[in-house]
Structures are given as C-alpha cells and as structure tokens.
Motif scaffolding. Structure first.
Motif, short mmCIF file in Angstrom:
data_model
loop_
_atom_site.label_atom_id
_atom_site.label_comp_id
_atom_site.label_asym_id
_atom_site.label_seq_id
_atom_site.Cartn_x
_atom_site.Cartn_y
_atom_site.Cartn_z
N LYS A 306 0.83 -1.21 0.00
CA LYS A 306 0.00 0.00 0.00
C LYS A 306 0.86 1.25 0.00
CE LYS A 306 -3.76 2.26 2.52
NZ LYS A 306 -4.68 2.18 3.70
N ASP A 307 1.91 1.26 0.83
CA ASP A 307 2.78 2.44 0.89
C ASP A 307 3.51 2.64 -0.44
OD1 ASP A 307 2.07 2.94 3.49
OD2 ASP A 307 3.76 1.85 4.37
N THR A 308 3.87 1.55 -1.12
CA THR A 308 4.52 1.67 -2.43
C THR A 308 3.56 2.25 -3.46
OG1 THR A 308 5.98 -0.21 -1.97
CG2 THR A 308 5.67 0.39 -4.27
N GLU A 309 2.32 1.80 -3.45
CA GLU A 309 1.33 2.33 -4.38
C GLU A 309 1.10 3.81 -4.15
OE1 GLU A 309 -2.00 -0.19 -3.69
OE2 GLU A 309 -1.24 -1.84 -4.92
N VAL A 310 1.08 4.23 -2.88
CA VAL A 310 0.93 5.65 -2.56
C VAL A 310 2.16 6.43 -3.03
CG1 VAL A 310 0.76 7.33 -0.68
CG2 VAL A 310 -0.62 5.25 -0.62
N PHE A 311 3.34 5.86 -2.83
CA PHE A 311 4.59 6.51 -3.27
C PHE A 311 4.59 6.72 -4.78
CE2 PHE A 311 8.90 6.00 -4.99
CZ PHE A 311 9.55 7.06 -4.38
N VAL A 312 4.20 5.69 -5.53
CA VAL A 312 4.14 5.82 -7.00
C VAL A 312 3.11 6.87 -7.39
CG1 VAL A 312 3.56 4.61 -9.14
CG2 VAL A 312 4.92 3.45 -7.38
N ARG A 313 1.99 6.88 -6.70
CA ARG A 313 0.95 7.88 -6.98
C ARG A 313 1.47 9.29 -6.69
NH1 ARG A 313 -4.77 7.57 -7.10
NH2 ARG A 313 -5.79 9.55 -6.60
N ASN A 314 2.26 9.44 -5.64
CA ASN A 314 2.83 10.75 -5.31
C ASN A 314 3.81 11.22 -6.38
OD1 ASN A 314 1.35 10.96 -2.96
ND2 ASN A 314 3.01 10.27 -1.63
N GLN A 315 4.56 10.28 -6.96
CA GLN A 315 5.47 10.66 -8.05
C GLN A 315 4.68 11.11 -9.27
OE1 GLN A 315 8.63 10.77 -6.89
NE2 GLN A 315 7.55 9.95 -5.11
N LEU A 316 3.55 10.43 -9.49
CA LEU A 316 2.70 10.81 -10.61
C LEU A 316 2.07 12.19 -10.37
CD1 LEU A 316 1.61 9.66 -13.30
CD2 LEU A 316 -0.35 8.78 -12.02
N ALA A 317 1.83 12.51 -9.10
CA ALA A 317 1.22 13.81 -8.77
C ALA A 317 2.14 14.98 -9.12
CB ALA A 317 0.86 13.85 -7.29
N ARG A 318 3.43 14.71 -9.26
CA ARG A 318 4.36 15.78 -9.63
C ARG A 318 4.15 16.28 -11.04
NH1 ARG A 318 10.32 13.90 -7.32
NH2 ARG A 318 9.76 13.92 -5.08
N VAL A 319 3.63 15.42 -11.91
CA VAL A 319 3.45 15.80 -13.32
C VAL A 319 1.97 15.94 -13.69
CG1 VAL A 319 5.64 14.82 -14.05
CG2 VAL A 319 3.61 13.37 -14.00
N ILE A 320 1.09 15.33 -12.91
CA ILE A 320 -0.35 15.44 -13.20
C ILE A 320 -1.01 16.10 -11.99
CG2 ILE A 320 -2.47 14.20 -13.75
CD1 ILE A 320 -0.80 11.97 -14.92
N ARG A 321 -1.47 17.30 -12.16
CA ARG A 321 -2.01 18.09 -11.05
C ARG A 321 -3.30 17.48 -10.49
NH1 ARG A 321 -1.20 24.45 -12.86
NH2 ARG A 321 1.09 24.39 -13.00
N ARG A 322 -4.04 16.78 -11.31
CA ARG A 322 -5.31 16.21 -10.85
C ARG A 322 -5.10 15.11 -9.81
NH1 ARG A 322 -8.74 14.37 -15.87
NH2 ARG A 322 -10.02 13.62 -14.11
N VAL A 323 -3.92 14.51 -9.80
CA VAL A 323 -3.63 13.44 -8.85
C VAL A 323 -3.29 14.06 -7.50
CG1 VAL A 323 -2.14 11.48 -8.31
CG2 VAL A 323 -2.81 11.93 -10.68
N ARG A 324 -4.00 13.63 -6.47
CA ARG A 324 -3.81 14.21 -5.14
C ARG A 324 -2.65 13.52 -4.43
NH1 ARG A 324 -5.82 12.95 -0.09
NH2 ARG A 324 -7.06 11.26 -1.02
N LYS A 325 -1.75 14.31 -3.88
CA LYS A 325 -0.59 13.77 -3.18
C LYS A 325 -0.97 13.41 -1.75
CE LYS A 325 4.29 14.66 -2.25
NZ LYS A 325 5.43 15.63 -2.39
N VAL A 326 -0.45 12.28 -1.27
CA VAL A 326 -0.72 11.81 0.08
C VAL A 326 0.56 11.90 0.89
CG1 VAL A 326 -1.47 9.85 1.48
CG2 VAL A 326 -2.50 10.24 -0.76
N GLU A 327 0.47 12.49 2.07
CA GLU A 327 1.64 12.69 2.92
C GLU A 327 2.16 11.35 3.45
OE1 GLU A 327 4.75 14.25 4.43
OE2 GLU A 327 3.29 15.56 3.43
#
Length: 417
Positions: A306-327
């Motif tokens: 789960k933490d890895t999936e969130v980490f990958v999603r956070n990297q995607l949030a750097r280039v796609i603004r619609r993706v919400r970053k999770v702390e």
C-alpha cells in the motif's frame, strides 16, 4: 463538544500486544482486527485500563515524557475501532472487571470472525511442521535437485500441457487435480498458522485479474516476527516437496525401477509443470504473493504494498495536477528507503504483467470467445463433441478469468470509494 474530558473514565477492551521495535501491534484476535501504535500510546491505554481518568493519565504522561498528550484524538480513533469505550455517569461505579466482561464487541466488526478448521488440533499442527518433518522435506528437495543437476531432462517442457488424445477429459482431470493442489496449498498455510496458535480463514480473491485462493492470516501479526515465516512459506514448501517427490518418481520410472501407465505419466508431468510454474508465480513480488509477505516481514514494513502504491501515486502527482498527493512523512526513514527500491520492482512487474495481458491474454481470450460463439451458435446437433468441448472450456477457462477481471475492476471502484 468534547467527549473525553479530564474527569472521564474509559473502559479498555482487552487486547493482545506484540512489540515491534519502537511500536506495538495491538489486536482483537476474535475479530481479526489489529492496529500498530507507538509504545507510549499503549502506555496510555494501560493507565486508563486500571481506572485512571483522562486527566490523571495526561499528568502521568507529562511527568514521564515532558509533554501533554492529546488523548482525545487517540481515544476517538480507538473507539471507532472498538478498543475503548467512554463510561457514562451511571457506569463509573462498576468495577473494572465487570466493565471488561460486558464490553461490546468492536464496532467495525461486530460479529465474530468465522474461521475455517478452527478446531484443527494445535498439537497435531505442531507435529506436522516439527523439525524432523522439515528436515525430511529438506532431504527430499536436495535429492530432487541433485537428480535434476545430473539429468535436466527431468524438468517437463510446455509439451506436458499438450494432450493429443482425450483432450477435453485430460484437461478436466487436470483442472480437478489443480483444485485439490490449491486446497492443499492453502491448507498448509492454515495448519502452519495453527501450529503458532493463530486461526485463519480460506477464501477466493484476486491478484490483479488473476483469480486465486488465499488464506486470511491477519491474526499472524499478533505473534512474534520470527514466528511468522513458516506460516508464510508453508504453501510454497508443500508445493516444493510435492514437486520433488514427482521428480524422484519420474527418475525411478526413467531407470525402470517403477512402471507408470502413459496416461498417469503424462498427467504427472503436467502436475510437475504446474508446481514449477506456481513456484515461479510466487516470485512475482509486485503482487501479494507468499514471498511478498516474507519480504515485508523481513524488512519490517507494516504496509509495503500500500505504501509503495501511494509513493508511486505521489510521483505521478508531480506531473499530473489532478492526482492528489498523500503525505508519507510519518513513515520511518528506513521504511521509506525500502519503499523507493520496492517501487522499481513494482513498476517493472506491473508493466510486464499488463504487457502480457494486452499482447497475449486478451487476444487469446478474444479468439477463444469468437470460436466458442461460433460453436454454440451452431448448436449441439451440428457437432456434439465440439459443443461439449466448448462448454467445458467455458467452465475451466472463461469463468475463472471473468471472475478475476470482475474482482480486479471492483477493487478500483472500492479504492475510489
């Protein structure tokens, strides 16, 4: 309005505890609910459990650690999970023992979990996974590896899956045997867990679009970390030993020490190939396979996938603004380093799996569906054998894949909710 004021008394539902470095896993084994808390938070629960008020507990904590804790937020979370309960005014005179005895079950899982084979004797489970038995397994696997080293032809090729005669019947028999093997694999997990005093459940789930059977061993987080490896590895261990036995049998048959009918020989080769491919599938660390849980436990990562999936999603949030970053700053630095490395394996594995889905699985299923539609449209009278063959193919291949895809798609919907 504050629910937990300084003079509030709190009933604490009895829980198990298992130290994990600077944290503690607390749990309700009867409902399969476990949480990870800092050790000082568990101290707060201990003070409340012996009858201290919220205010008295705060003062004790402040004297020990030099800061005033925000107990109300902690208790609100724990109340939602069923670990604590605020005592009303007419309950404060009850003894602590009475409060514990009459505590309502956790609200998140009010009904007790139904375990499979809950009455399986722990003493028998311990004998089945005793050191002499494990040593015997090691001997069998070593002998099989030596046999393969001297005669690599003992390893079956893809041709083991090709049945030139009685194709439908052979595939049906193999499918039934696969179900038995799958049940024994999951049963091995369950028995190994019972040997450690943990009860489990067996059920059907999915790994991406692949339908799988699995054993829910949530209660294993309530035992010491070094005792979890055998339950995790019990299924692959049984598969490895079974493959070793088949290899030695084929070695004996090849040298004329025993005789097997051709049909039995071919089915045995197909089963051996199934075992080997199953063990290879366990190495798909980008999914929650048995080996994945071993890795997560070894590196002490409480939620690696789960933490890895969130980490990958956070990297995607750097280039796609619609993706919400999770702390993720609350995750220890050691775990974050492991997550970054594991993310590479996760991406490579998922990419390869999706590539095989798009390039192999979906085109193959489409061609089979077209063929099946043509056969079924023609009807039984046109070609009875082809019609029966098509029905069996739907039963053995199409339905499992359809269910797997359905569970996979449903998982995305559940995550969004």
């Amino acid at each position: 309005m504050r629910q937990y004021t300084s003079d509030t008394l709190v009933a604490v539902y009895p829980f198990t505890r298992q130290p994990e470095d600077e944290e503690v896993v607390i749990g309700h084994p009867e409902t399969n609910l476990f949480l990870v808390l800092p050790s000082d938070a568990v101290e707060i629960l201990d003070y409340l459990a012996v009858g201290k008020t919220v205010g008295e507990t705060q003062l004790i904590y402040q004297e020990k650690y030099g800061e005033l804790p925000d107990i109300e937020d902690l208790l609100n979370i724990l109340e939602g999970k069923g670990f604590v309960k605020r005592l009303l005014q007419d309950q404060v005179n009850f003894s602590h023992a009475v409060i514990k005895a009459t505590f309502a079950p956790p609200t998140t899982k009010a009904a007790k979990v139904r375990y499979n084979f809950a009455n399986f004797p722990q003493s028998l489970a311990q004998k089945l996974f005793s050191r002499p038995v494990l040593l015997g397994c090691a001997v069998l696997v070593s002998l099989a590896l030596l046999a393969i080293a001297f005669d690599p032809a003992l390893i079956p090729s893809w041709e083991a899956y090709f049945f030139p005669e009685n194709t439908t019947l052979m595939i049906l028999v193999l499918a039934v045997l696969d179900c038995v093997i799958l049940f024994l694999h999951e049963m091995a997990h369950l028995v190994a867990a019972r040997a450690q005093g943990v009860s489990c459940r067996m059920g059907i789930s999915n790994r991406m679009w692949m339908l799988v059977a699995e054993t829910d061993m949530t209660g294993i987080w309530g035992i010491p970390r070094n005792q979890r490896y055998l339950p995790f590895l019990a299924g692959p261990l049984l598969d490895t030993v079974s493959a070793a036995i088949l290899t030695l049998v084929f070695l004996a048959q090849k040298h004329g020490w025993i005789f097997m009918p051709p049909v039995v020989f071919q089915l045995g080769h197909a089963l051996l190939l199934n075992y080997l491919l199953g063990l290879l599938w366990q190495c798909y660390f980008f999914m929650r396979t048995d080996y994945y849980y071993v890795i997560a436990n070894f590196f002490r990562c409480k939620s690696l996938m789960k933490d890895t999936e969130v980490f990958v999603r956070n990297q995607l949030a750097r280039v796609i603004r619609r993706v919400r970053k999770v702390e993720q700053s609350h995750i220890p630095a050691r775990e974050r380093r492991i997550i970054r490395l594991y993310a590479i394996l996760w991406l490579v594995g998922r990419t390869a799996a999706l590539g095989s889905l798009i390039l192999i699985t979906l085109p193959l299923m489409w061609h089979y569906c077209v063929k099946l539609f043509a056969v079924l449209s023609a009807g039984f009278q046109a070609n009875p054998y082809a019609f029966i063959d098509a029905m069996l193919l739907i039963l053995l291949v199409c339905i499992p894949y359809t269910l797997g895809f359905g569970l996979w798609i449903r998982s995305f919907y559940t995550k969004e909710r």
